[in-house]
Design a protein around this motif. Structure first.
Motif, PDB file in Angstrom:
ATOM      1  N   GLN A  40       0.785  -1.226   0.000  1.00  0.00           N
ATOM      2  CA  GLN A  40       0.000   0.000   0.000  1.00  0.00           C
ATOM      3  C   GLN A  40       0.821   1.283   0.000  1.00  0.00           C
ATOM      4  OE1 GLN A  40      -3.327   0.060  -0.289  1.00  0.00           O
ATOM      5  NE2 GLN A  40      -3.295  -2.184  -0.429  1.00  0.00           N
ATOM      6  N   ALA A  41       2.142   1.177   0.137  1.00  0.00           N
ATOM      7  CA  ALA A  41       2.961   2.386   0.256  1.00  0.00           C
ATOM      8  C   ALA A  41       2.794   3.314  -0.946  1.00  0.00           C
ATOM      9  CB  ALA A  41       4.435   2.011   0.434  1.00  0.00           C
ATOM     10  N   SER A  42       2.853   2.766  -2.144  1.00  0.00           N
ATOM     11  CA  SER A  42       2.769   3.615  -3.340  1.00  0.00           C
ATOM     12  C   SER A  42       1.397   4.241  -3.523  1.00  0.00           C
ATOM     13  CB  SER A  42       3.163   2.810  -4.584  1.00  0.00           C
ATOM     14  OG  SER A  42       4.541   2.501  -4.552  1.00  0.00           O
ATOM     15  N   PRO A  43       0.291   3.446  -3.515  1.00  0.00           N
ATOM     16  CA  PRO A  43      -1.016   4.093  -3.679  1.00  0.00           C
ATOM     17  C   PRO A  43      -1.349   5.064  -2.554  1.00  0.00           C
ATOM     18  CG  PRO A  43      -1.256   1.734  -3.176  1.00  0.00           C
ATOM     19  CD  PRO A  43       0.183   1.966  -3.498  1.00  0.00           C
ATOM     20  N   MET A  44      -0.897   4.748  -1.325  1.00  0.00           N
ATOM     21  CA  MET A  44      -1.157   5.677  -0.227  1.00  0.00           C
ATOM     22  C   MET A  44      -0.304   6.940  -0.377  1.00  0.00           C
ATOM     23  SD  MET A  44      -1.728   3.197   3.101  1.00  0.00           S
ATOM     24  CE  MET A  44      -2.281   4.550   4.131  1.00  0.00           C
ATOM     25  N   SER A  54       1.419  15.883   5.269  1.00  0.00           N
ATOM     26  CA  SER A  54       2.835  16.018   5.620  1.00  0.00           C
ATOM     27  C   SER A  54       3.484  14.632   5.614  1.00  0.00           C
ATOM     28  CB  SER A  54       2.975  16.641   7.008  1.00  0.00           C
ATOM     29  OG  SER A  54       2.475  15.735   7.989  1.00  0.00           O
ATOM     30  N   HIS A  55       4.810  14.612   5.638  1.00  0.00           N
ATOM     31  CA  HIS A  55       5.512  13.323   5.675  1.00  0.00           C
ATOM     32  C   HIS A  55       5.113  12.530   6.922  1.00  0.00           C
ATOM     33  CE1 HIS A  55       7.786  14.502   2.243  1.00  0.00           C
ATOM     34  NE2 HIS A  55       8.466  15.472   2.859  1.00  0.00           N
ATOM     35  N   LYS A  56       4.981  13.233   8.047  1.00  0.00           N
ATOM     36  CA  LYS A  56       4.601  12.554   9.283  1.00  0.00           C
ATOM     37  C   LYS A  56       3.191  11.965   9.182  1.00  0.00           C
ATOM     38  CE  LYS A  56       7.492  15.145  12.530  1.00  0.00           C
ATOM     39  NZ  LYS A  56       7.504  16.052  13.722  1.00  0.00           N
ATOM     40  N   ALA A  57       2.276  12.708   8.588  1.00  0.00           N
ATOM     41  CA  ALA A  57       0.904  12.221   8.449  1.00  0.00           C
ATOM     42  C   ALA A  57       0.859  10.992   7.548  1.00  0.00           C
ATOM     43  CB  ALA A  57       0.010  13.323   7.888  1.00  0.00           C
ATOM     44  N   ALA A  60       2.174   8.059   9.470  1.00  0.00           N
ATOM     45  CA  ALA A  60       1.156   7.599  10.417  1.00  0.00           C
ATOM     46  C   ALA A  60       0.092   6.760   9.723  1.00  0.00           C
ATOM     47  CB  ALA A  60       0.510   8.794  11.114  1.00  0.00           C
ATOM     48  N   GLU A  61      -0.297   7.165   8.506  1.00  0.00           N
ATOM     49  CA  GLU A  61      -1.325   6.432   7.760  1.00  0.00           C
ATOM     50  C   GLU A  61      -0.862   5.030   7.387  1.00  0.00           C
ATOM     51  OE1 GLU A  61      -4.416   7.107   6.972  1.00  0.00           O
ATOM     52  OE2 GLU A  61      -4.480   9.104   7.865  1.00  0.00           O
ATOM     53  N   VAL A  62       0.355   4.908   6.863  1.00  0.00           N
ATOM     54  CA  VAL A  62       0.805   3.586   6.429  1.00  0.00           C
ATOM     55  C   VAL A  62       1.052   2.672   7.635  1.00  0.00           C
ATOM     56  CG1 VAL A  62       1.731   4.318   4.212  1.00  0.00           C
ATOM     57  CG2 VAL A  62       3.220   4.371   6.225  1.00  0.00           C
ATOM     58  N   LEU A  63       1.547   3.223   8.720  1.00  0.00           N
ATOM     59  CA  LEU A  63       1.757   2.414   9.925  1.00  0.00           C
ATOM     60  C   LEU A  63       0.428   1.955  10.519  1.00  0.00           C
ATOM     61  CD1 LEU A  63       4.679   4.339  11.668  1.00  0.00           C
ATOM     62  CD2 LEU A  63       4.787   2.122  10.515  1.00  0.00           C
TER      63      LEU A  63
END
Length: 276
Positions: A40-44, A54-57, A60-63
């Motif tokens: 899911q990393a790429s589509p997310m 943001s990078h942090k957000a 957080a989503e992928v984790l």
């Protein structure tokens, strides 16, 4: 200089192209056993770019996605490990059929607090009154919450223990059952046990006493358990251990399966009568 006063250095960041980044993510996720992030990393990332996260957000989503999928996989694994003979859920059970089990009481049992407290549960009633449905349903709810659960009939458990004793593997098998959060023991009282089988079963019960829960279903009243455990003293000891601080539910004598069959038959008859 004190280590606490040393300023933290900025982590080195490597500039990677999209293809190189995807390859690095895939490799890292295989190493860290994170299949959801790998997939899911790429589509997310594309969705995050559209939403200007943001990078942090984004991190957080992928984790969070990995954690959610890991919880789902664990629930599926726990249910599979429980070895239920069929699928049964508490939501499918008609609590109106049992006076001793109002919805509020069933809801409380479904939370599994009694399992965390190491308390036993005993379901008593005639055949077809819903004991096994409740046993599997409560076990399934416990497994879905992440607990280690195992369903087994009394006869199957005794056979397993006897074979383990003959193979000098009894301590290993007893230890495996002792580590469960919940043991669902079905059909206690359906067959009589010889003295050796009864003593082996008693080892399991004693190993879990006041420490880990046993949920038992039986079609025999406590006074009749002496017919299963032929030694009266052993029968009394089993009753004492399985009822101390226990949740005891009487499912009654009216067959749930028979009522359901009759209701379906009557409904089919009415539908036939309505046809021109």
């Amino acid at each position: 200089m004190n280590a606490k006063t040393i300023p933290a250095s900025t982590p080195a960041v490597t500039a990677l192209g999209d293809q190189a980044a995807e390859a690095a993510i895939a490799t890292a996720c295989r190493t860290l056993f994170m299949p959801t992030i790998r997939d899911q990393a790429s589509p997310m990332a594309e969705a995050a770019a559209r939403e200007r996260l943001s990078h942090k957000a984004y991190l957080a989503e992928v984790l969070a996605a990995e954690c959610d999928d890991r919880d789902a996989r664990r629930r599926i694994r726990r249910i599979k490990e429980a070895k239920f003979p069929r699928t049964k859920h508490l939501s499918d059970f008609d609590t109106a059929a049992i006076e001793d089990l109002p919805p509020a009481r069933l809801a409380t049992l479904a939370t599994g607090a009694w399992i965390d407290a190491g308390e036993p549960l005993v379901l008593l009633g005639d055949s077809g009154t819903g004991k096994t449905h409740l046993l599997i349903g409560l076990g399934t709810a416990a497994a879905e919450q992440g607990r280690r659960v195992r369903y087994v009939t009394t006869a199957a458990l005794v056979n397993e223990l006897t074979e383990a004793a003959d193979a000098k593997q009894l301590s290993r098998v007893v230890g495996r059952y002792a580590r469960l959060d919940l043991l669902c023991l079905d059909e206690l009282g359906y067959v009589s046990l010889d003295s050796r089988g009864a003593e082996l079963l008693f080892q399991i019960i004693t190993e879990r006493e006041e420490r880990a829960s046993i949920a038992t279903a039986s079609n025999a009243s406590f006074s009749e358990w002496g017919q299963t455990f032929t030694d009266p003293r052993l029968a009394a000891a089993v009753v004492d251990r399985l009822t101390f601080n226990a949740h005891i539910i009487n499912t009654g004598t009216s067959s749930y399966r028979l009522r359901t069959t009759r209701a379906r038959s009557e409904e089919a008859t009415l539908q036939e009568g309505d046809q021109p």
